[in-house]
Design an enzyme around this catalytic site. Structure first.
Site, short mmCIF file in Angstrom:
data_model
loop_
_atom_site.label_atom_id
_atom_site.label_comp_id
_atom_site.label_asym_id
_atom_site.label_seq_id
_atom_site.Cartn_x
_atom_site.Cartn_y
_atom_site.Cartn_z
N SER A 15 0.83 -1.20 0.00
CA SER A 15 0.00 0.00 0.00
C SER A 15 0.87 1.25 0.00
CB SER A 15 -0.92 0.02 1.23
OG SER A 15 -0.15 0.08 2.43
N ASP A 36 5.82 -7.36 2.93
CA ASP A 36 4.83 -6.71 3.78
C ASP A 36 4.28 -7.76 4.73
OD1 ASP A 36 2.91 -4.82 4.80
OD2 ASP A 36 2.97 -3.80 2.85
N ASP A 57 7.87 -9.59 8.62
CA ASP A 57 7.96 -8.45 9.52
C ASP A 57 9.37 -7.90 9.37
OD1 ASP A 57 8.43 -6.77 11.69
OD2 ASP A 57 7.37 -8.02 13.13
N VAL A 58 9.51 -6.63 8.96
CA VAL A 58 10.85 -6.11 8.65
C VAL A 58 11.77 -6.07 9.87
CG1 VAL A 58 10.10 -4.78 6.65
CG2 VAL A 58 10.08 -3.71 8.93
N CYS A 84 10.04 1.12 2.23
CA CYS A 84 8.92 2.03 2.50
C CYS A 84 8.12 1.62 3.73
CB CYS A 84 7.97 2.09 1.31
SG CYS A 84 8.69 2.80 -0.19
N TYR A 159 8.66 9.58 15.96
CA TYR A 159 8.71 9.51 14.51
C TYR A 159 9.92 10.26 13.96
CZ TYR A 159 7.05 9.74 9.67
OH TYR A 159 6.94 9.63 8.31
N LYS A 163 13.07 8.62 11.87
CA LYS A 163 13.35 9.04 10.50
C LYS A 163 14.67 9.80 10.41
CE LYS A 163 9.76 7.31 8.45
NZ LYS A 163 9.89 6.23 7.43
N PHE A 192 2.28 13.71 2.28
CA PHE A 192 1.84 12.94 1.12
C PHE A 192 0.48 12.28 1.37
CE2 PHE A 192 5.72 13.76 -0.83
CZ PHE A 192 5.76 13.19 -2.09
N THR A 194 -1.44 9.31 1.61
CA THR A 194 -1.23 7.88 1.86
C THR A 194 -2.48 7.33 2.53
OG1 THR A 194 -0.28 8.29 4.05
CG2 THR A 194 1.25 8.28 2.18
#
Length: 253
Positions: A15, A36, A57-58, A84, A159, A163, A192, A194
């Site tokens: 997504s 994903d 799961d990353v 992403c 966050y 990042k 953005f 999303t």
């Protein structure tokens, strides 16, 4: 690097920015694997694009390793990886109800920063075994940072920190992987459109878009994908975190 026929991995590919990037790469002829979480959304997105679904799961070393093997078995050694996958979290460090949740802070960093690093380290190990192309290039990794890395707002401590870590990873990783012919870049998107943003009322979305100097609107996932595609194709781009934000600079709150 040419995108056509290259094996590509996109995390968070079911997504949002990830899906848009996977779609753009597929349309340019890449062989794409979507990393994903397991679920119907991943399967549906992979089917729509004709991509490989590689659930994981990353943040899991074992999970990403297994997904990599799935992708390699289907498409060959990866030459492109775009990270992403990520989450947002809003909470003051000290709010009306006391100190912020340490678990929530840790989870945000775990997914956004450590998850990105986990995928990067495992993918780079595989990329190094590719045959060299022009300029001795073997691969390119693009991570997703945010303008919050530089102008984190009140309530964005977790966050912004996560990042900011992604942005800071870019140059040392690019310097280390240079000997293997692997480039490392990051994109720092502004506001953005999303799936998470789409949950907000339209008037709030319009208000946020109006804060962007030009163009005065929310960014489109396809524009993120367009920049990622150019980064892949332009070999001289390396070691840089590029803002994609319409010249916005976030206010304190």
């Amino acid at each position: 690097m040419k995108i056509e026929n290259a094996s590509a991995i996109v995390t968070g590919g079911a997504s949002g920015l990830g899906f848009a990037t996977a779609k753009a790469l597929t349309e340019k002829g890449a062989k794409v694997a979507l990393f994903d979480l397991t679920g119907d959304k991943l399967e549906a997105s992979a089917k729509e694009l004709g991509a490989v679904a590689a659930p994981c799961d990353v943040t899991s070393a074992e999970g990403v390793s297994a997904a990599l093997e799935t992708a390699i078995a289907a498409n060959g050694l990866p030459r492109i990886a775009v990270n992403c996958a990520g989450v947002t979290h809003g909470e003051r460090i000290v709010g009306r109800n006391g100190a912020a949740s340490l678990d929530a802070f840790a989870r945000t960093v775990q997914i956004n920063l450590i998850g990105t690093f986990n995928v990067m380290r495992l993918v780079a190990e595989k990329m190094a075994h590719n045959d060299a192309l022009d300029d001795n290039e073997r691969g390119v990794i693009i991570n997703t940072s945010s303008v919050a890395a530089f102008e984190g707002q009140i309530g964005q401590a977790a966050y912004a920190a996560s990042k900011g870590g992604v942005a800071s990873l870019t140059l040392p990783a690019a310097r280390e992987f240079a000997r293997s012919g692997i480039r490392v870049l990051a994109i720092a998107p502004g506001i953005f459109s999303t799936p998470m943003m789409d949950l907000l009322p339209q008037d709030i979305q319009d208000s946020l878009g109006a804060k962007v100097p030009f163009p005065s609107r929310l960014g489109k996932p396809a524009e993120f994908a367009q920049l990622a595609s150019h980064m892949i194709e332009n070999t001289m781009l390396n070691g840089e975190c590029v803002r994609l934000d319409g010249a916005i600079r976030l206010e304190p709150k």
